[in-house]
Design a protein around this motif. Structure first.
Motif, PDB file in Angstrom:
ATOM      1  N   LEU A  34       0.804  -1.177  -0.002  1.00  0.00           N
ATOM      2  CA  LEU A  34       0.050  -0.127  -0.077  1.00  0.00           C
ATOM      3  C   LEU A  34       0.859   1.179  -0.028  1.00  0.00           C
ATOM      4  O   LEU A  34       0.588   2.276   0.191  1.00  0.00           O
ATOM      5  N   ALA A  35       2.015   1.097  -0.253  1.00  0.00           N
ATOM      6  CA  ALA A  35       2.978   2.306  -0.181  1.00  0.00           C
ATOM      7  C   ALA A  35       2.508   3.423  -1.404  1.00  0.00           C
ATOM      8  O   ALA A  35       2.247   3.048  -2.380  1.00  0.00           O
ATOM      9  N   GLY A  36       2.324   4.589  -0.987  1.00  0.00           N
ATOM     10  CA  GLY A  36       1.966   5.640  -1.894  1.00  0.00           C
ATOM     11  C   GLY A  36       0.275   5.638  -2.092  1.00  0.00           C
ATOM     12  O   GLY A  36      -0.282   6.483  -2.531  1.00  0.00           O
ATOM     13  N   ALA A  37      -0.387   4.935  -1.466  1.00  0.00           N
ATOM     14  CA  ALA A  37      -1.761   4.826  -1.551  1.00  0.00           C
ATOM     15  C   ALA A  37      -2.323   6.059  -0.744  1.00  0.00           C
ATOM     16  O   ALA A  37      -1.723   6.425   0.386  1.00  0.00           O
ATOM     17  N   ARG A  38      -3.481   6.363  -1.105  1.00  0.00           N
ATOM     18  CA  ARG A  38      -4.029   7.747  -0.482  1.00  0.00           C
ATOM     19  C   ARG A  38      -5.264   7.137   0.484  1.00  0.00           C
ATOM     20  O   ARG A  38      -6.240   7.134   0.382  1.00  0.00           O
ATOM     21  N   ILE A  39      -4.393   6.661   1.676  1.00  0.00           N
ATOM     22  CA  ILE A  39      -5.177   5.860   2.719  1.00  0.00           C
ATOM     23  C   ILE A  39      -4.814   6.626   4.113  1.00  0.00           C
ATOM     24  O   ILE A  39      -3.763   6.598   4.517  1.00  0.00           O
ATOM     25  N   GLY A  40      -5.914   7.009   4.781  1.00  0.00           N
ATOM     26  CA  GLY A  40      -5.586   7.681   6.145  1.00  0.00           C
ATOM     27  C   GLY A  40      -5.471   9.136   6.075  1.00  0.00           C
ATOM     28  O   GLY A  40      -5.516   9.675   5.326  1.00  0.00           O
ATOM     29  N   GLY A  41      -5.199   9.507   7.431  1.00  0.00           N
ATOM     30  CA  GLY A  41      -4.987  11.293   7.294  1.00  0.00           C
ATOM     31  C   GLY A  41      -5.321  11.516   8.714  1.00  0.00           C
ATOM     32  O   GLY A  41      -5.658  10.807   9.786  1.00  0.00           O
ATOM     33  N   PRO A  42      -5.335  13.008   9.055  1.00  0.00           N
ATOM     34  CA  PRO A  42      -5.096  13.414  10.261  1.00  0.00           C
ATOM     35  C   PRO A  42      -6.833  13.175  10.817  1.00  0.00           C
ATOM     36  O   PRO A  42      -7.664  13.231  10.143  1.00  0.00           O
ATOM     37  N   PHE A  43      -6.950  13.133  12.292  1.00  0.00           N
ATOM     38  CA  PHE A  43      -8.123  13.002  12.980  1.00  0.00           C
ATOM     39  C   PHE A  43      -8.320  13.450  14.304  1.00  0.00           C
ATOM     40  O   PHE A  43      -7.223  13.460  15.004  1.00  0.00           O
ATOM     41  N   THR A  44      -9.373  13.830  14.711  1.00  0.00           N
ATOM     42  CA  THR A  44      -9.538  14.164  16.061  1.00  0.00           C
ATOM     43  C   THR A  44     -10.734  13.298  16.727  1.00  0.00           C
ATOM     44  O   THR A  44     -11.895  13.588  16.101  1.00  0.00           O
ATOM     45  N   LEU A  45     -10.627  12.324  17.536  1.00  0.00           N
ATOM     46  CA  LEU A  45     -11.922  11.831  18.070  1.00  0.00           C
ATOM     47  C   LEU A  45     -11.757  11.539  19.536  1.00  0.00           C
ATOM     48  O   LEU A  45     -10.701  12.059  20.061  1.00  0.00           O
ATOM     49  N   VAL A  46     -12.420  10.593  20.061  1.00  0.00           N
ATOM     50  CA  VAL A  46     -12.647  10.525  21.645  1.00  0.00           C
ATOM     51  C   VAL A  46     -12.218   8.958  21.819  1.00  0.00           C
ATOM     52  O   VAL A  46     -12.839   8.174  21.261  1.00  0.00           O
ATOM     53  N   ASP A  47     -11.573   8.573  22.898  1.00  0.00           N
ATOM     54  CA  ASP A  47     -11.182   7.193  23.224  1.00  0.00           C
ATOM     55  C   ASP A  47     -12.120   6.837  24.137  1.00  0.00           C
ATOM     56  O   ASP A  47     -12.915   7.461  24.764  1.00  0.00           O
ATOM     57  N   GLN A  48     -11.743   5.485  24.576  1.00  0.00           N
ATOM     58  CA  GLN A  48     -12.673   4.771  25.352  1.00  0.00           C
ATOM     59  C   GLN A  48     -12.709   5.294  26.887  1.00  0.00           C
ATOM     60  O   GLN A  48     -13.576   4.858  27.598  1.00  0.00           O
ATOM     61  N   ASN A  49     -11.613   6.004  27.143  1.00  0.00           N
ATOM     62  CA  ASN A  49     -11.532   6.942  28.573  1.00  0.00           C
ATOM     63  C   ASN A  49     -12.316   8.362  28.273  1.00  0.00           C
ATOM     64  O   ASN A  49     -12.340   8.943  29.389  1.00  0.00           O
ATOM     65  N   GLY A  50     -12.816   8.726  27.139  1.00  0.00           N
ATOM     66  CA  GLY A  50     -13.541   9.947  27.052  1.00  0.00           C
ATOM     67  C   GLY A  50     -12.441  11.234  26.847  1.00  0.00           C
ATOM     68  O   GLY A  50     -12.795  12.335  26.752  1.00  0.00           O
ATOM     69  N   ARG A  51     -11.261  10.556  26.498  1.00  0.00           N
ATOM     70  CA  ARG A  51     -10.186  11.423  26.233  1.00  0.00           C
ATOM     71  C   ARG A  51     -10.236  12.067  24.578  1.00  0.00           C
ATOM     72  O   ARG A  51     -10.352  11.123  23.672  1.00  0.00           O
ATOM     73  N   THR A  52      -9.915  13.203  24.434  1.00  0.00           N
ATOM     74  CA  THR A  52      -9.872  13.430  22.922  1.00  0.00           C
ATOM     75  C   THR A  52      -8.520  13.171  22.591  1.00  0.00           C
ATOM     76  O   THR A  52      -7.570  13.609  23.420  1.00  0.00           O
ATOM     77  N   VAL A  53      -8.339  12.599  21.426  1.00  0.00           N
ATOM     78  CA  VAL A  53      -7.164  11.960  20.894  1.00  0.00           C
ATOM     79  C   VAL A  53      -6.999  12.445  19.443  1.00  0.00           C
ATOM     80  O   VAL A  53      -8.005  12.639  18.668  1.00  0.00           O
ATOM     81  N   THR A  54      -5.877  12.679  19.168  1.00  0.00           N
ATOM     82  CA  THR A  54      -5.385  12.937  17.519  1.00  0.00           C
ATOM     83  C   THR A  54      -4.579  11.988  17.028  1.00  0.00           C
ATOM     84  O   THR A  54      -3.998  11.112  17.816  1.00  0.00           O
ATOM     85  N   ASP A  55      -4.578  11.952  15.639  1.00  0.00           N
ATOM     86  CA  ASP A  55      -3.407  10.989  14.828  1.00  0.00           C
ATOM     87  C   ASP A  55      -2.092  11.227  15.697  1.00  0.00           C
ATOM     88  O   ASP A  55      -1.214  10.220  15.842  1.00  0.00           O
ATOM     89  N   ASP A  56      -1.859  12.265  16.002  1.00  0.00           N
ATOM     90  CA  ASP A  56      -0.478  12.497  16.324  1.00  0.00           C
ATOM     91  C   ASP A  56      -0.071  11.772  17.837  1.00  0.00           C
ATOM     92  O   ASP A  56       1.003  11.635  18.263  1.00  0.00           O
ATOM     93  N   ASP A  57      -1.214  11.400  18.590  1.00  0.00           N
ATOM     94  CA  ASP A  57      -0.969  10.772  19.836  1.00  0.00           C
ATOM     95  C   ASP A  57      -0.412   9.158  19.322  1.00  0.00           C
ATOM     96  O   ASP A  57       0.220   8.875  20.214  1.00  0.00           O
TER      97      ASP A  57
END
Length: 198
Positions: A34-57
């Motif tokens: 899948l090298a070079g495929a346009r899959i994935g990207g930045p996101f901001t979501l909430v984890d199972q502990n109610g904490r806001t997480v981003t892809d940077d985490d």
């Protein structure tokens, strides 16, 4: 998923034939599938502990990305179980690599998959599995980035089912796609991770 491999078969056969007349070549292709495929990207979501997480985490770690929902009657629990079992096998065979792999379960049913529901679900499969949810718009955007189809299906006595595509992505430490992981058996998942994770 199999068509591209069939189309590449003649080229692979030619390469194999030529290799018999030259020096040995590595059995693993130089580039992940899948090298070079346009899959994935930045996101901001909430984890199972109610904490806001981003892809940077998750930067610096390989990610197993799977999209499903906790009320799924069969496929999602089976896949989550295989992911957890595969990671436990990797922890035994290569604990250093396993420590750099994080399994992530992204809900495509945010209306029912609250952080509390996700927490109970992911804990059943692996202690390090992360459950992510968010608003309907946020989930739709992330699913689109990963090429995941989902839609609410028909209602049942117990509520409703979700229709969704089924893929398990291995992403590199920078969040770039490496390969699709096999759904089963767990050892095949481990072998594929070991092939592409450096």
């Amino acid at each position: 998923m199999y068509m591209p491999r069939l189309m590449l078969a003649p080229a692979a056969l030619l390469a194999a034939a030529l290799s018999s007349c030259s020096s040995p070549v590595a059995s693993t292709p130089a580039q992940p599938p899948l090298a070079g495929a346009r899959i994935g990207g930045p996101f901001t979501l909430v984890d199972q502990n109610g904490r806001t997480v981003t892809d940077d985490d998750f930067a610096g770690r390989y990610r197993i990305m799977y999209f499903g929902y906790t009320f799924c009657p069969d496929v999602c629990p089976t896949d989550a179980q295989n992911i957890g079992a595969g990671l436990r096998l990797l922890e035994k065979s290569d604990p250093t690599l396993a420590a750099r792999v994080v399994p992530i379960f992204v809900s495509i049913d945010p209306a029912r998959d609250t952080p509390a529901v996700l927490k109970q679900f992911v804990a059943a499969f692996h202690p390090r599995m992360i459950g992510l949810t968010g608003s309907a718009a946020e989930i739709a955007r992330v699913a689109k980035e990963y090429g995941v189809f989902f839609a609410r299906g028909k209602g049942t006595q117990d509520g409703y089912l979700m229709e969704h595509s089924r893929q398990i992505y291995l992403m590199d430490p920078a969040g770039k796609p490496l390969a699709l992981l096999p759904e089963t058996p767990p050892q095949a998942l481990v072998d594929e991770i070991a092939k592409w994770a450096k």
